[in-house]
Write an enzyme that holds these catalytic residues in place. Sequence first.
Site, mmCIF file in Angstrom:
data_model
loop_
_atom_site.group_PDB
_atom_site.id
_atom_site.type_symbol
_atom_site.label_atom_id
_atom_site.label_comp_id
_atom_site.label_asym_id
_atom_site.label_seq_id
_atom_site.Cartn_x
_atom_site.Cartn_y
_atom_site.Cartn_z
ATOM 1 N N GLY A 1 0.829 -1.206 0.000
ATOM 2 C CA GLY A 1 0.000 0.000 0.000
ATOM 3 C C GLY A 1 0.865 1.258 0.000
ATOM 4 N N ASN B 1 38.872 19.483 20.757
ATOM 5 C CA ASN B 1 39.197 18.178 20.175
ATOM 6 C C ASN B 1 39.336 18.221 18.658
ATOM 7 O OD1 ASN B 1 36.450 18.770 20.007
ATOM 8 N ND2 ASN B 1 35.870 16.625 19.884
ATOM 9 N N GLY C 1 -14.003 -4.058 6.728
ATOM 10 C CA GLY C 1 -14.898 -5.010 6.091
ATOM 11 C C GLY C 1 -15.785 -5.625 7.168
ATOM 12 N N ARG D 1 -3.643 7.768 1.976
ATOM 13 C CA ARG D 1 -4.529 8.271 3.025
ATOM 14 C C ARG D 1 -3.754 8.860 4.195
ATOM 15 N NH1 ARG D 1 -8.771 3.376 3.646
ATOM 16 N NH2 ARG D 1 -7.043 2.170 2.779
HETATM 17 C C1 UD1 Z 1 -8.698 -4.467 4.424
HETATM 18 C C2 UD1 Z 1 -9.802 -5.476 4.210
HETATM 19 C C3 UD1 Z 1 -10.918 -5.194 5.222
HETATM 20 C C4 UD1 Z 1 -10.349 -5.283 6.631
HETATM 21 C C5 UD1 Z 1 -9.154 -4.340 6.783
HETATM 22 C C6 UD1 Z 1 -8.476 -4.607 8.105
HETATM 23 C C7 UD1 Z 1 -9.854 -6.076 1.831
HETATM 24 C C8 UD1 Z 1 -10.535 -5.854 0.553
HETATM 25 N N1 UD1 Z 1 -10.292 -5.364 2.872
HETATM 26 O O1 UD1 Z 1 -9.238 -3.172 4.164
HETATM 27 O O2 UD1 Z 1 -11.935 -6.159 5.076
HETATM 28 O O3 UD1 Z 1 -11.343 -4.928 7.551
HETATM 29 O O4 UD1 Z 1 -8.174 -4.576 5.747
HETATM 30 O O5 UD1 Z 1 -7.461 -3.689 8.347
HETATM 31 O O6 UD1 Z 1 -8.965 -6.882 1.911
HETATM 32 N N2 UD1 Z 1 -2.307 -3.884 0.026
HETATM 33 C C9 UD1 Z 1 -1.419 -4.291 -0.920
HETATM 34 N N3 UD1 Z 1 -1.764 -4.188 -2.218
HETATM 35 C C10 UD1 Z 1 -2.963 -3.717 -2.634
HETATM 36 C C11 UD1 Z 1 -3.875 -3.301 -1.644
HETATM 37 C C12 UD1 Z 1 -3.519 -3.411 -0.318
HETATM 38 O O7 UD1 Z 1 -0.325 -4.743 -0.605
HETATM 39 O O8 UD1 Z 1 -3.192 -3.672 -3.854
HETATM 40 C C13 UD1 Z 1 -1.935 -4.012 1.451
HETATM 41 C C14 UD1 Z 1 -1.830 -2.676 2.171
HETATM 42 O O9 UD1 Z 1 -0.504 -2.233 2.197
HETATM 43 C C15 UD1 Z 1 -2.297 -3.016 3.577
HETATM 44 C C16 UD1 Z 1 -3.211 -4.207 3.376
HETATM 45 O O10 UD1 Z 1 -2.935 -4.732 2.102
HETATM 46 O O11 UD1 Z 1 -1.222 -3.396 4.387
HETATM 47 C C17 UD1 Z 1 -4.674 -3.838 3.475
HETATM 48 O O12 UD1 Z 1 -4.971 -2.879 2.469
HETATM 49 P P1 UD1 Z 1 -5.834 -1.605 2.758
HETATM 50 O O13 UD1 Z 1 -5.958 -0.842 1.514
HETATM 51 O O14 UD1 Z 1 -5.343 -0.898 3.955
HETATM 52 O O15 UD1 Z 1 -7.217 -2.317 3.064
HETATM 53 P P2 UD1 Z 1 -8.378 -1.828 4.004
HETATM 54 O O16 UD1 Z 1 -9.200 -0.825 3.273
HETATM 55 O O17 UD1 Z 1 -7.853 -1.413 5.324
HETATM 56 CA CA CA Z 2 -5.884 -1.011 6.150
#
Ligand code: UD1
Ligand code: CA
Length: 462
Positions: A11, A386, A141, A15
Amino acid sequence: MKKSCLVLAAGDGTRMKSKKPKVLCTVLGKPMLGWVLDSVRKLELNQTGIIIGNNADSVKEYAISRGEYKFYIQSERKGTAHAVMQGEELFSDEYEHTLVLCGDAPFVSEDVLKSSFVFHTENNNDITVISSILDNPFGYGRIIRKGDSLDSIVEEKDCTENQKEVKEINSGVYWFKSSTLKRMLPKISNNNIKGEYYLTDIIRLSLGENGKVNAFLCESSDIVLGANTRADLSRLNRIARDKILDIHMEKGVDFPLTDGIIIEKDVIIGADTVIFPNTILRGKTIVGEGCTIGPNSLIENCKIGDNVKLNNVQAYDSIVEDNVKAGPFVHIRPNSTLKNGVKIGDFVEVKNAEIGDNTAIAHLSYVGDSIVGKCVNFGCGTVTANYDGINKHQTIIGDNAFIGCNTNLVAPVKIGDNATTAAGSTITKDVPPNSLAVERASTRIKENWKHNKLRLENKKSK
Ligand code: UD1
Ligand code: CA
């Protein structure tokens, strides 16, 4: 039974409004990814992989500094399922179970990971998702149940008004049978409001094929908390801070008021030590028993002995032995050792120096690149010169030496045991033991001498 793990960390910091990758944003000074890797390491998995984004050298560099990991690059951010797909190698036939978790939810604990794995295997689940109840589930989620069993996970943006009321949320941590993950992942589509491949869709898909899917409801809601924004991050910092203070109080550390106190996760503090407000203890700092630290002190990677008093002190990468008293307004720079009973007073800076037992540097002094013996007394305003503009040089001072006020010690220079330097001297030569070094003009007296102002007044009055 071989187990693998994938940590999703591709990610960006959108945000967070950060230039650095989100998982490197810190909670109590440690990147969120570091907290996650610490918990995962204790599980003794056969292989852990980290999904990183493009230009994520900083994430890679950080992870490498903490252990051995495989890295998989997700060059385009297309969602959590797409991210997991990049680590396909880790859910090949070689592995039986795969743990998937997010690098942005730092409080996931070893205990929960272990007990959820027992639940996963005892129930012979294809998928176990770790869930929790949150008073404010916004952004997570939602776990949608049909009776007792799981139906699906619906993301905030795709929730109906009714679903938004659901307080059971997905932590983003899952145990999969590796074969299920391999089989179901390619079936996930990006048919949702964000147009992303959601890993959460694997629940519904697997249930559709009579897979055994279950939620492991975790009692502590903290451990699932993630950070997507700076406000989230600040909240996590507060939670982590309070938890850590509680642990120290439990072990007999005294915090009369906790205002402005931050103690990082790996710090160790002995019983009967009192920590006053605005004190920050960082990194691998160890504080002994019966100390008083603060107020207004910042100690980083230092080993502090017993019965030490530090008041308004900044200290980095140094050793402070038992019974040392320092402050107020003292700067102890890296690679210094203050031995037993040393006293350091106001506006003193010590750098890369060893200060022997019971030596006193009471006021307004700089001691750098020096080796100082026992029971030395530094007069006010002593400076070790020094640095010659190119190189740093050493000052060596023997036991019981007496350094007069305002002495400049031009290094390299040696002051012998029991030697004295006269106040105001600039010492450029070694001083043998038991001798006095004086380097100043003697005082001359001109009697009946009026300074200019008095002369002027005399003139006016005439
Ligand atoms: C995600 C979950 C949500 C859960 C929440 C918990 C999904 C669709 N949603 O949402 O159900 O409640 O985490 O914290 O899975 N990431 C990648 N590549 C991507 C997208 C994300 O590596 O293409 C990584 C991000 O760096 C992060 C993690 O996956 O560490 C979660 O992604 P994020 O976009 O934060 O998901 P949430 O909206 O928090
Ligand atoms: Ca997250």
